[in-house]
Write an enzyme that holds these catalytic residues in place. Structure first.
Site, PDB file in Angstrom:
ATOM      1  N   LYS A  49       1.326   4.003  -3.105  1.00 13.63           N
ATOM      2  CA  LYS A  49       0.949   5.422  -2.968  1.00 13.63           C
ATOM      3  C   LYS A  49       2.161   6.316  -3.257  1.00 13.63           C
ATOM      4  O   LYS A  49       2.022   7.373  -3.885  1.00 13.63           O
ATOM      5  CB  LYS A  49       0.413   5.709  -1.553  1.00 13.63           C
TER       6      LYS A  49
ATOM      7  N   TYR B 100       0.832  -1.224   0.000  1.00 13.32           N
ATOM      8  CA  TYR B 100       0.000   0.000   0.000  1.00 13.32           C
ATOM      9  C   TYR B 100       0.858   1.263   0.000  1.00 13.32           C
ATOM     10  O   TYR B 100       0.741   2.078  -0.935  1.00 13.32           O
ATOM     11  CB  TYR B 100      -1.010  -0.023   1.159  1.00 13.32           C
TER      12      TYR B 100
HETATM   13  N1  NAI Z   1      -8.689   6.416   4.932  1.00 11.24           N
HETATM   14  C1  NAI Z   1      -7.580   7.040   5.280  1.00 11.24           C
HETATM   15  O1  NAI Z   1      -7.269   7.176   6.475  1.00 11.24           O
HETATM   16  C2  NAI Z   1      -6.691   7.605   4.222  1.00 11.24           C
HETATM   17  C3  NAI Z   1      -6.948   7.480   2.865  1.00 11.24           C
HETATM   18  N2  NAI Z   1      -6.085   8.037   1.956  1.00 11.24           N
HETATM   19  C4  NAI Z   1      -6.345   7.962   0.506  1.00 11.24           C
HETATM   20  O2  NAI Z   1      -7.601   8.549   0.259  1.00 11.24           O
HETATM   21  C5  NAI Z   1      -8.219   7.932  -0.858  1.00 11.24           C
HETATM   22  C6  NAI Z   1      -9.623   7.518  -0.486  1.00 11.24           C
HETATM   23  O3  NAI Z   1      -9.536   6.598   0.578  1.00 11.24           O
HETATM   24  P1  NAI Z   1     -10.820   6.123   1.400  1.00 11.24           P
HETATM   25  O4  NAI Z   1     -11.950   6.996   1.083  1.00 11.24           O
HETATM   26  O5  NAI Z   1     -10.405   5.938   2.790  1.00 11.24           O
HETATM   27  O6  NAI Z   1     -11.034   4.688   0.768  1.00 11.24           O
HETATM   28  P2  NAI Z   1     -12.367   4.007   0.217  1.00 11.24           P
HETATM   29  O7  NAI Z   1     -12.027   2.591  -0.025  1.00 11.24           O
HETATM   30  O8  NAI Z   1     -13.512   4.316   1.090  1.00 11.24           O
HETATM   31  O9  NAI Z   1     -12.581   4.769  -1.166  1.00 11.24           O
HETATM   32  C7  NAI Z   1     -11.894   4.446  -2.319  1.00 11.24           C
HETATM   33  C8  NAI Z   1     -12.880   4.468  -3.468  1.00 11.24           C
HETATM   34  O10 NAI Z   1     -12.155   4.129  -4.651  1.00 11.24           O
HETATM   35  C9  NAI Z   1     -12.949   3.222  -5.375  1.00 11.24           C
HETATM   36  N3  NAI Z   1     -12.117   2.354  -6.188  1.00 11.24           N
HETATM   37  C10 NAI Z   1     -11.294   1.371  -5.768  1.00 11.24           C
HETATM   38  N4  NAI Z   1     -10.752   0.750  -6.813  1.00 11.24           N
HETATM   39  C11 NAI Z   1     -11.223   1.363  -7.929  1.00 11.24           C
HETATM   40  C12 NAI Z   1     -11.039   1.157  -9.287  1.00 11.24           C
HETATM   41  N5  NAI Z   1     -10.265   0.182  -9.751  1.00 11.24           N
HETATM   42  N6  NAI Z   1     -11.684   1.977 -10.147  1.00 11.24           N
HETATM   43  C13 NAI Z   1     -12.512   2.951  -9.706  1.00 11.24           C
HETATM   44  N7  NAI Z   1     -12.731   3.171  -8.406  1.00 11.24           N
HETATM   45  C14 NAI Z   1     -12.096   2.385  -7.525  1.00 11.24           C
HETATM   46  C15 NAI Z   1     -13.704   2.396  -4.340  1.00 11.24           C
HETATM   47  O11 NAI Z   1     -14.847   1.788  -4.902  1.00 11.24           O
HETATM   48  C16 NAI Z   1     -14.011   3.448  -3.303  1.00 11.24           C
HETATM   49  O12 NAI Z   1     -15.271   4.030  -3.531  1.00 11.24           O
HETATM   50  C17 NAI Z   1      -7.329   6.764  -1.261  1.00 11.24           C
HETATM   51  O13 NAI Z   1      -6.581   7.128  -2.380  1.00 11.24           O
HETATM   52  C18 NAI Z   1      -6.433   6.559  -0.038  1.00 11.24           C
HETATM   53  O14 NAI Z   1      -5.194   6.048  -0.427  1.00 11.24           O
HETATM   54  C19 NAI Z   1      -4.996   8.736   2.345  1.00 11.24           C
HETATM   55  C20 NAI Z   1      -4.705   8.881   3.653  1.00 11.24           C
HETATM   56  C21 NAI Z   1      -5.512   8.331   4.706  1.00 11.24           C
HETATM   57  C1  LIG Z   2      -4.850  -3.741  16.929  1.00 15.19           C
HETATM   58  C2  LIG Z   2      -3.753  -2.769  16.733  1.00 15.19           C
HETATM   59  C3  LIG Z   2      -2.875  -2.639  17.904  1.00 15.19           C
HETATM   60  C4  LIG Z   2      -4.301  -1.430  16.325  1.00 15.19           C
HETATM   61  C5  LIG Z   2      -4.604  -1.441  14.868  1.00 15.19           C
HETATM   62  C6  LIG Z   2      -4.818  -0.058  14.348  1.00 15.19           C
HETATM   63  C7  LIG Z   2      -4.627  -0.031  12.845  1.00 15.19           C
HETATM   64  C8  LIG Z   2      -5.760  -0.803  12.210  1.00 15.19           C
HETATM   65  C9  LIG Z   2      -4.543   1.407  12.344  1.00 15.19           C
HETATM   66  C10 LIG Z   2      -3.374   2.156  13.024  1.00 15.19           C
HETATM   67  C11 LIG Z   2      -2.890   3.186  12.041  1.00 15.19           C
HETATM   68  C12 LIG Z   2      -3.870   3.125  10.895  1.00 15.19           C
HETATM   69  C13 LIG Z   2      -3.417   3.646   9.525  1.00 15.19           C
HETATM   70  C14 LIG Z   2      -2.963   5.074   9.590  1.00 15.19           C
HETATM   71  O1  LIG Z   2      -3.971   5.903  10.142  1.00 15.19           O
HETATM   72  C15 LIG Z   2      -2.552   5.635   8.269  1.00 15.19           C
HETATM   73  C16 LIG Z   2      -3.329   5.218   7.104  1.00 15.19           C
HETATM   74  C17 LIG Z   2      -3.204   5.967   5.977  1.00 15.19           C
HETATM   75  C18 LIG Z   2      -3.790   5.598   4.772  1.00 15.19           C
HETATM   76  O2  LIG Z   2      -3.470   6.151   3.722  1.00 15.19           O
HETATM   77  C19 LIG Z   2      -4.781   4.499   4.753  1.00 15.19           C
HETATM   78  C20 LIG Z   2      -5.225   4.044   6.106  1.00 15.19           C
HETATM   79  C21 LIG Z   2      -4.077   3.941   7.089  1.00 15.19           C
HETATM   80  C22 LIG Z   2      -3.125   2.886   6.517  1.00 15.19           C
HETATM   81  C23 LIG Z   2      -4.575   3.524   8.496  1.00 15.19           C
HETATM   82  C24 LIG Z   2      -5.106   2.082   8.494  1.00 15.19           C
HETATM   83  C25 LIG Z   2      -5.436   1.540   9.898  1.00 15.19           C
HETATM   84  C26 LIG Z   2      -4.256   1.655  10.841  1.00 15.19           C
HETATM   85  C27 LIG Z   2      -3.125   0.763  10.378  1.00 15.19           C
END
Ligand code: NAI
Ligand SMILES: CC(C)CCC[C@@H](C)[C@H]1CC[C@H]2[C@@H]3[C@H](O)CC4=CC(=O)CC[C@]4(C)[C@H]3CC[C@]12C
EC number: 1.1.1.-
Length: 369
Positions: free
Chosen positions: A163, A159
């Site tokens: 990214k 992952y």
């Molecule tokens: N959730 C988090 O804490 C963080 C997320 N991100 C980034 O933010 C973005 C969104 O993440 P989330 O909303 O958390 O994830 P999510 O899984 O809820 O949303 C991702 C979306 O992309 C779509 N998707 C996946 N594969 C696809 C494909 N092949 N074609 C078209 N659509 C596709 C999924 O259907 C989904 O709706 C991602 O790029 C992730 O890497 C970055 C930092 C933290």
């Molecule tokens: C049971 C364990 C001791 C606790 C597990 C916690 C984990 C599931 C989460 C701890 C840190 C999270 C990640 C972090 O917030 C950064 C992220 C950035 C992204 O771009 C995607 C999500 C994630 C990787 C997030 C995922 C869950 C954790 C690993």
């Protein structure tokens, strides 16, 4: 009248617009971008909630498609002024293969860049991640760092590697000539751990706590700080960056920005308790109940079980060596680069972010009963 007709002229495309962050970006654009004429939402799985958006003044076009398919991406991008590329495969639990993660996150991003170049779309905002920086595999702390803080970014997990590669491609594409001869302007936003309404992992941890009789057991020392940011503010940053990129291409093109707000610095578990506590859960222990070596052993055991069971079923618990390392390594951000470059201020205070998240969790709770 002529003014508003002229003002409403932009076409935006949000890839991954039905995901956790994507939905917030879509709703924020509709609220905060008055120049919008058409909003295209491209996702592998379209949500039923899109229907309610179709009755407003902005044309909302839902496109079911796959970012790994270049022709589908090019068709969606054609004629768009701005692309916000949030689609991605977020998997740190071993649900998808490394090849699939690479295909979606890297090849998908290449397809988006090439589509912009071929069809003449000039502005591209990429949702990157704090993980392109760290925590690294050596567990070095990143304490209140900013975009210029030196850090040894070494990735082995698919992952963060994907990214990081995708972000690099987006930044390198800045300045490429798009169809018509204008330069492509790109930038990348790096959220830390996003929380808020719709956060699947928070939901999972909540239900895990309920199964354990309303208790969670502290696994990580409270002193390990983990960066978190509210989804509404991350969405707002996307909207603002997309707007300002058009005004200040020379300053913002090719730049990276951490996503930040006023959420407090806490350990992953203590932060979650800000929401889980008011929903009736308790975090047991002021110190980790299990020694770290035992947690590492359990994490390794989970990884082994996942591998052994793979032919039969998908075993993907929250705890594995990678998530343990993530949760156990300090990684926090302190920066004002977004404020300096494009005037970003969080739209939601910490109190509001907290209240909204708690309300969402409580609503989820009552609908489950
Ligand atoms: N959730 C988090 O804490 C963080 C997320 N991100 C980034 O933010 C973005 C969104 O993440 P989330 O909303 O958390 O994830 P999510 O899984 O809820 O949303 C991702 C979306 O992309 C779509 N998707 C996946 N594969 C696809 C494909 N092949 N074609 C078209 N659509 C596709 C999924 O259907 C989904 O709706 C991602 O790029 C992730 O890497 C970055 C930092 C933290
Ligand atoms: C049971 C364990 C001791 C606790 C597990 C916690 C984990 C599931 C989460 C701890 C840190 C999270 C990640 C972090 O917030 C950064 C992220 C950035 C992204 O771009 C995607 C999500 C994630 C990787 C997030 C995922 C869950 C954790 C690993």
């Amino acid at each position: 009248m002529a003014d508003s007709a002229q003002a409403q002229k932009l076409v935006y495309l949000v890839t991954g617009g039905c995901g956790f962050l994507g939905e917030h970006v879509v709703r924020m654009l509709l609220q905060q971008e008055p120049r919008l004429r058409e909003l295209r939402i491209f996702d592998l799985h379209l949500g039923p909630w899109l229907e309610e958006l179709k009755t407003g003044p902005v044309q909302v076009t839902a496109i079911q498609g796959d970012v790994t398919q270049a022709h589908e991406v090019a068709a969606a991008v054609a004629g768009a002024h701005v692309v916000i590329h949030t689609a991605g495969l977020v998997d740190v639990f071993g649900r998808a293969s490394p090849e699939t993660i690479h295909e979606v996150n890297v090849q998908g991003t290449k397809n988006v860049i090439e589509a912009c170049v071929q069809t003449g779309t000039q502005f591209l905002v990429y949702t990157s991640s704090m993980e392109v920086v760290g925590p690294n595999i050596k567990g070095h702390p990143f304490y209140r760092g900013n975009e210029d803080t030196p850090y040894e970014a070494v990735h082995r997990h698919p992952y963060p590697s994907s990214k990081a590669r995708a972000e690099q491609l987006v930044l390198e594409a800045n300045g490429r000539k798009v169809r018509g001869g204008l330069p492509l302007v790109t930038c990348a936003l790096r959220p830390t751990g996003i929380y808020g309404e719709g956060h699947q992992i928070m939901r999972d941890i909540y239900y895990q706590g309920l199964r354990l009789g309303g208790r969670l057991f502290r696994a990580i020392p409270a002193s390990v700080e983990h960066g978190r940011v509210y989804v509404g503010n991350v969405a707002w940053m996307h909207v603002l960056v997309a707007r300002e990129l058009q005004q200040r291409p020379a300053l913002m093109g090719g730049q990276v920005y951490f996503c930040y707000d006023k959420s407090p610095y806490k350990s992953y578990e203590d932060f979650n308790m800000e929401f889980l506590g008011p929903c009736g859960l308790r975090l047991v222990g002021t110190r980790p109940l299990l020694p770290y070596w035992l947690l590492m052993f359990l994490a390794a055991l989970n990884a082994l079980l996942q591998w052994l069971l793979r032919p039969l079923l998908l075993y993907a618990p929250l705890l594995n060596p990678y998530t343990l390392a993530m949760a156990n390594t300090t990684f926090t951000v302190s920066t004002n680069k977004a404020q300096r470059h494009f005037g970003y201020e969080p739209l939601f205070s910490w109190e509001e972010s907290r209240t909204r998240t708690i309300r969402w969790m409580q609503a989820m709770d009552s609908s489950a009963q």
